[in-house]
Design a protein around this motif. Structure first.
Motif, PDB file in Angstrom:
ATOM      1  N   LEU A  34      28.656   6.290-104.454  1.00 11.94           N
ATOM      2  CA  LEU A  34      28.416   6.753-103.087  1.00 11.94           C
ATOM      3  C   LEU A  34      26.926   6.774-102.751  1.00 11.94           C
ATOM      4  O   LEU A  34      26.526   6.396-101.650  1.00 11.94           O
ATOM      5  CB  LEU A  34      29.068   8.111-102.848  1.00 11.94           C
ATOM      6  CG  LEU A  34      28.511   9.356-103.508  1.00 11.94           C
ATOM      7  CD1 LEU A  34      27.515  10.060-102.595  1.00 11.94           C
ATOM      8  CD2 LEU A  34      29.630  10.322-103.866  1.00 11.94           C
ATOM      9  N   PHE A  35      26.059   7.174-103.698  1.00 13.36           N
ATOM     10  CA  PHE A  35      24.623   7.125-103.448  1.00 13.36           C
ATOM     11  C   PHE A  35      24.164   5.684-103.252  1.00 13.36           C
ATOM     12  O   PHE A  35      23.367   5.385-102.354  1.00 13.36           O
ATOM     13  CB  PHE A  35      23.857   7.760-104.610  1.00 13.36           C
ATOM     14  CG  PHE A  35      23.790   9.255-104.570  1.00 13.36           C
ATOM     15  CD1 PHE A  35      23.122   9.899-103.550  1.00 13.36           C
ATOM     16  CD2 PHE A  35      24.400  10.017-105.548  1.00 13.36           C
ATOM     17  CE1 PHE A  35      23.061  11.284-103.491  1.00 13.36           C
ATOM     18  CE2 PHE A  35      24.348  11.405-105.509  1.00 13.36           C
ATOM     19  CZ  PHE A  35      23.680  12.042-104.474  1.00 13.36           C
ATOM     20  N   SER A  36      24.650   4.776-104.093  1.00 15.79           N
ATOM     21  CA  SER A  36      24.256   3.372-104.002  1.00 15.79           C
ATOM     22  C   SER A  36      24.744   2.756-102.689  1.00 15.79           C
ATOM     23  O   SER A  36      24.021   1.977-102.057  1.00 15.79           O
ATOM     24  CB  SER A  36      24.828   2.583-105.181  1.00 15.79           C
ATOM     25  OG  SER A  36      24.425   3.124-106.413  1.00 15.79           O
ATOM     26  N   SER A  37      25.961   3.099-102.276  1.00 14.98           N
ATOM     27  CA  SER A  37      26.531   2.523-101.067  1.00 14.98           C
ATOM     28  C   SER A  37      25.752   2.936 -99.827  1.00 14.98           C
ATOM     29  O   SER A  37      25.529   2.130 -98.918  1.00 14.98           O
ATOM     30  CB  SER A  37      28.002   2.923-100.932  1.00 14.98           C
ATOM     31  OG  SER A  37      28.762   2.428-102.019  1.00 14.98           O
ATOM     32  N   VAL A  38      25.351   4.215 -99.793  1.00 18.29           N
ATOM     33  CA  VAL A  38      24.530   4.659 -98.663  1.00 18.29           C
ATOM     34  C   VAL A  38      23.197   3.920 -98.659  1.00 18.29           C
ATOM     35  O   VAL A  38      22.723   3.461 -97.611  1.00 18.29           O
ATOM     36  CB  VAL A  38      24.301   6.181 -98.718  1.00 18.29           C
ATOM     37  CG1 VAL A  38      23.275   6.617 -97.670  1.00 18.29           C
ATOM     38  CG2 VAL A  38      25.610   6.924 -98.499  1.00 18.29           C
ATOM     39  N   ARG A  39      22.593   3.761 -99.834  1.00 21.14           N
ATOM     40  CA  ARG A  39      21.314   3.038 -99.919  1.00 21.14           C
ATOM     41  C   ARG A  39      21.485   1.580 -99.528  1.00 21.14           C
ATOM     42  O   ARG A  39      20.586   0.986 -98.910  1.00 21.14           O
ATOM     43  CB  ARG A  39      20.750   3.136-101.349  1.00 21.14           C
ATOM     44  CG  ARG A  39      19.462   2.329-101.559  1.00 21.14           C
ATOM     45  CD  ARG A  39      18.366   2.817-100.638  1.00 21.14           C
ATOM     46  NE  ARG A  39      17.210   1.935-100.634  1.00 21.14           N
ATOM     47  CZ  ARG A  39      17.063   0.874 -99.860  1.00 21.14           C
ATOM     48  NH1 ARG A  39      18.012   0.546 -99.012  1.00 21.14           N
ATOM     49  NH2 ARG A  39      15.959   0.167 -99.911  1.00 21.14           N
ATOM     50  N   ASP A  40      22.637   0.978 -99.838  1.00 23.85           N
ATOM     51  CA  ASP A  40      22.889  -0.416 -99.470  1.00 23.85           C
ATOM     52  C   ASP A  40      22.954  -0.606 -97.967  1.00 23.85           C
ATOM     53  O   ASP A  40      22.466  -1.609 -97.435  1.00 23.85           O
ATOM     54  CB  ASP A  40      24.220  -0.894-100.079  1.00 23.85           C
ATOM     55  CG  ASP A  40      24.193  -0.933-101.595  1.00 23.85           C
ATOM     56  OD1 ASP A  40      23.086  -1.011-102.163  1.00 23.85           O
ATOM     57  OD2 ASP A  40      25.273  -0.883-102.201  1.00 23.85           O
ATOM     58  N   ARG A  41      23.569   0.353 -97.297  1.00 18.72           N
ATOM     59  CA  ARG A  41      23.848   0.212 -95.869  1.00 18.72           C
ATOM     60  C   ARG A  41      22.768   0.797 -94.966  1.00 18.72           C
ATOM     61  O   ARG A  41      22.568   0.323 -93.840  1.00 18.72           O
ATOM     62  CB  ARG A  41      25.180   0.894 -95.534  1.00 18.72           C
ATOM     63  CG  ARG A  41      26.434   0.147 -95.999  1.00 18.72           C
ATOM     64  CD  ARG A  41      26.705  -1.050 -95.092  1.00 18.72           C
ATOM     65  NE  ARG A  41      27.995  -1.649 -95.355  1.00 18.72           N
ATOM     66  CZ  ARG A  41      29.125  -1.314 -94.730  1.00 18.72           C
ATOM     67  NH1 ARG A  41      29.133  -0.349 -93.821  1.00 18.72           N
ATOM     68  NH2 ARG A  41      30.250  -1.929 -95.022  1.00 18.72           N
TER      69      ARG A  41
END
Length: 397
Positions: free
Chosen positions: A112-119
């Protein structure tokens, strides 16, 4: 974007639900498994310890195999852990189930942390992190009460079966709707990336902002650990009264997180860090003022403890989003590894700070005050550093 954040919310709730839902059933679990209550209580510390360390392993896996596959793997591990907990026949089996369950949360947390950073980046990322953190607080507000009612009527195993049902729904939602967000340029490693971990941890900017989360987590853990002693043993509240007070503070943090997310675009992340630090300073100062100047009988009043706690928790709501976004912003090509380190610093640092404070030869309120003032210093240091940074940081080579 709202659907995307809702999916991430279902993932982020797995962690606190795994801790809070069975809290009222701990005495019944110890009796049912013919174990001491202290052993079952230690499963909470074990869960948090594995969660902090396990993210160091999950980070490179999330970058190597992708966000979606690791989210699915984490949910499946979580389901296995919950099922083992619900069918445990002794304390060793129960403790093993908590390890498996926490390993699942390691995967979903990094995803979830990575996904927010991706988007997202900048203020938008800070708002997303703040939203996820704010909604988390409904879990400690409601989960113990719900779990207690379920256990009372259906036995101590029932909360775990209910959690398995929630996790099954989460898995179906992820399978149907969660996209793969890993950027094409993401760096992939074949083994534990110790050099990458050391390089990121050696970045003073990353460490300063990650430590803000450690201070906030330390404050939260210290408050949760000491609240029963302060409010019930010393303050005289009944378990129901304690649950209502504890829950009200959870809703308060959620409200403050909503307000912080609404204003962050207008005032910016540095201002939110500064405001959060000031609220923590006020909370710590108020605790010590109460100890120094209020009559002994007045010090037993609930409001003397909870008003400073509410102030410091307001500060927590203001700093988590900006600090997390600042820490992760330079690492678009290794978001999984950087996210794992943020989680590790937050969990390990927060647990260490809380344990150190509680070991001090002070009364509980003074111990919590130490952590609040430490969190203020960390937030203020991050605010000063943020003023020197550009709004969008250049990605690391």
């Amino acid at each position: 974007m709202q659907k995307f954040l809702f999916l991430l919310l279902t993932l982020v709730l797995l962690g606190p639900l795994g801790i809070d839902l069975y809290l009222p059933a701990i005495p019944a679990i110890s009796r049912g498994l013919d174990s001491s209550e202290s052993v079952i209580q230690s499963s909470i510390s074990l869960f948090i310890l594995v969660l902090g360390l396990g993210q160091l392993l999950a980070g490179p896996l999330v970058d190597r195999y992708g966000r979606r596959p690791m989210a699915i793997a984490g949910i499946l591990l979580y389901m296995i852990g919950v099922s083992v907990a619900a069918t445990s026949v002794n304390a060793a089996m129960f403790m093993a189930s908590r390890v498996v369950q926490s390993l699942g949360v390691c995967c979903t947390s990094v995803v979830l942390f990575s996904s927010v950073r991706d988007r997202l980046s900048g203020d938008d990322a800070a708002r997303a992190f703040g939203f996820l953190n704010g909604t988390l607080n409904i879990v400690p507000a409601l989960a113990p009460l719900i779990g207690g009612l379920i256990a009372q009527y259906y036995g101590w195993r029932a909360p775990f079966w209910a959690l398995l049902g929630y996790t099954t729904v989460t898995l179906l939602l992820v399978l149907a709707f969660l996209p793969e967000t890993r950027p094409a340029h993401t760096r992939q490693v074949g083994s534990l990336p110790l050099r990458q971990y050391w390089r990121i941890l050696s970045d003073s900017n990353f460490l300063i902002f990650a430590l803000v989360n450690a201070g906030a987590m330390g404050m939260a853990l210290t408050y949760v650990s000491l609240a029963p002693n302060v409010l019930m043993t010393t303050g005289g509240l009944s378990p129901l009264q304690f649950s209502l007070v504890f829950g009200a503070n959870g809703f308060w943090i959620m409200l403050m997180s909503y307000i912080a997310n609404r204003i962050i675009r207008k005032v910016g992340r540095p201002v939110c860090l500064a405001a959060g630090g000031v609220f923590m300073l006020l909370g710590g100062t108020a605790l010590y003022a109460g100890i120094a100047f209020l009559p002994a009988q007045t010090q037993l009043e609930t409001w003397v403890y909870m008003l400073p706690v509410a102030s410091a928790c307001t500060g927590l709501a203001f700093v988590i989003g900006p600090a997390t976004s600042y820490a992760l912003e330079p690492y678009s090509s290794e978001a999984g590894i950087a996210s794992a380190l943020v989680g590790f610093v937050q969990m390990a640092g927060g647990a260490g700070l809380g344990l150190l404070a509680m070991a001090l030869p002070m009364q509980p309120k003074a111990c919590l005050g130490v952590v609040m003032l430490t969190a203020f210093v960390l937030a203020w240091s991050a605010k000063r550093r943020s003023k020197k940074l550009k709004t969008i940081l250049t990605a690391h080579s």
